[in-house]
Design a protein around this motif. Structure first.
Motif, PDB file in Angstrom:
ATOM      1  N   ALA A 212      -2.482  -4.788  12.088  1.00  0.00           N
ATOM      2  CA  ALA A 212      -0.866  -5.903  11.902  1.00  0.00           C
ATOM      3  C   ALA A 212      -0.668  -6.135  10.178  1.00  0.00           C
ATOM      4  O   ALA A 212       0.717  -6.808  10.841  1.00  0.00           O
ATOM      5  N   LYS A 213      -1.462  -5.662   9.606  1.00  0.00           N
ATOM      6  CA  LYS A 213      -0.860  -6.262   8.191  1.00  0.00           C
ATOM      7  C   LYS A 213      -0.031  -4.899   7.717  1.00  0.00           C
ATOM      8  O   LYS A 213       1.038  -5.042   6.822  1.00  0.00           O
ATOM      9  N   GLY A 214       0.517  -4.192   8.609  1.00  0.00           N
ATOM     10  CA  GLY A 214       1.828  -2.791   8.131  1.00  0.00           C
ATOM     11  C   GLY A 214       0.463  -1.908   7.459  1.00  0.00           C
ATOM     12  O   GLY A 214      -0.267  -1.182   8.116  1.00  0.00           O
TER      13      GLY A 214
ATOM     14  N   ALA B 297      -1.482   0.491   5.775  1.00  0.00           N
ATOM     15  CA  ALA B 297      -2.434   0.386   4.356  1.00  0.00           C
ATOM     16  C   ALA B 297      -2.684   0.987   3.792  1.00  0.00           C
ATOM     17  O   ALA B 297      -2.654   1.077   2.332  1.00  0.00           O
TER      18      ALA B 297
ATOM     19  N   VAL C 192       0.400   0.417   1.270  1.00  0.00           N
ATOM     20  CA  VAL C 192      -0.147  -0.627   0.074  1.00  0.00           C
ATOM     21  C   VAL C 192      -1.779  -0.886  -0.884  1.00  0.00           C
ATOM     22  O   VAL C 192      -0.906  -0.718  -2.237  1.00  0.00           O
TER      23      VAL C 192
ATOM     24  N   THR D  42      -9.087  -2.398  -1.761  1.00  0.00           N
ATOM     25  CA  THR D  42      -7.511  -2.345  -0.937  1.00  0.00           C
ATOM     26  C   THR D  42      -7.166  -1.536   0.908  1.00  0.00           C
ATOM     27  O   THR D  42      -6.727  -2.891   1.932  1.00  0.00           O
TER      28      THR D  42
ATOM     29  N   ASP E  20      -9.422  -4.473   2.803  1.00  0.00           N
ATOM     30  CA  ASP E  20      -8.902  -5.601   3.066  1.00  0.00           C
ATOM     31  C   ASP E  20      -7.740  -5.442   4.144  1.00  0.00           C
ATOM     32  O   ASP E  20      -7.308  -6.030   5.226  1.00  0.00           O
ATOM     33  N   MET E  21      -7.221  -4.175   4.583  1.00  0.00           N
ATOM     34  CA  MET E  21      -6.055  -4.360   5.192  1.00  0.00           C
ATOM     35  C   MET E  21      -6.321  -3.508   6.847  1.00  0.00           C
ATOM     36  O   MET E  21      -6.219  -4.130   7.647  1.00  0.00           O
ATOM     37  N   CYS E  22      -7.905  -3.483   6.808  1.00  0.00           N
ATOM     38  CA  CYS E  22      -8.772  -2.976   7.756  1.00  0.00           C
ATOM     39  C   CYS E  22      -9.941  -4.276   8.378  1.00  0.00           C
ATOM     40  O   CYS E  22     -10.006  -4.137   9.724  1.00  0.00           O
TER      41      CYS E  22
ATOM     42  N   ALA F 161      -9.790  -6.818   9.336  1.00  0.00           N
ATOM     43  CA  ALA F 161      -9.354  -8.047  11.093  1.00  0.00           C
ATOM     44  C   ALA F 161      -9.634  -6.678  12.048  1.00  0.00           C
ATOM     45  O   ALA F 161      -9.860  -7.786  13.299  1.00  0.00           O
TER      46      ALA F 161
END
Length: 200
Positions: free
Chosen positions: A91-93, A95, A98, A166, A169-171, A173
């Motif tokens: 969802a955040k794009g 990963a 980033v 990071t 953080d991206m995963c 969710a």
């Protein structure tokens, strides 16, 4: 009075001998460990002064040489998060894109995060990823390069750590059951001696 002092003296003497014996065993163990490692015989901590207080190393007399360091880390994601990371479906794009930028930026901020690190002018930082489907893991590698008087190991380790965080953080969710492990220096060149971690 004498009868009271004698046992006490004997107890004190036994205590000193016990401490000396334990210290000798520890020293022998340390020597044995050093013989089985690649540490130099005169290994000692450089970030403490003669009184044992924290101190920044003075590198003014060192010559500038090209220094490189590569560090690695593993992010164990689990099947669901790994699949979304691989397919760029989070969802955040993106990963990995980033996380790559986060690792590069972190390498440039190392001296602001680690109190006794020198502020370095980095020539180059790269962060890359390998996806291991069998382990549902992302293998992170960071390499830093600089021409200067001190090494870039901490920059590489900081880059790989922040890149791994990071990815977390991206995963997160998808799952909190994500493990960052095996953060380690893989190799370094330049300075007093080179280092290459033995496989396994």
């Amino acid at each position: 009075m004498a009868t009271l002092c004698t046992p006490l003296n004997q107890i004190c003497l036994q205590h000193v001998r016990l401490c000396h014996s334990q210290s000798s065993r520890k020293d022998a163990a340390v020597k044995r460990d050093r013989m089985n490692s690649d540490e130099p015989a005169d290994a000692h901590l450089t970030h403490t002064d003669a009184q044992g207080r924290a101190a920044m190393v003075d590198v003014a007399r060192k010559g500038a040489t090209q220094r490189t360091a590569t560090a690695g880390a593993t992010v164990r994601l689990g099947p669901a998060a790994f699949r979304l990371l691989r397919d760029n479906g989070l969802a955040k794009g993106d990963a990995l894109a980033v996380a790559q930028l986060a690792g590069i930026m972190a390498s440039k901020q190392t001296s602001a995060l680690i109190p006794l690190c020198h502020s370095l002018c980095l020539d180059h930082t790269s962060v890359s990823f390998e996806l291991d489907e069998a382990q549902s893991a992302a293998l992170v590698t960071a390499t830093c390069r600089s021409t200067g008087r001190t090494g870039v190991e901490m920059e590489a380790l900081t880059a790989v750590s922040v890149a791994a965080l990071t990815v977390y953080d991206m995963c997160k969710a998808v799952s909190y059951d994500i493990i960052i492990t095996d953060v380690k220096l893989l190799r370094k060149t330049g300075g007093k001696r080179d280092f290459h971690r033995h496989p396994g």
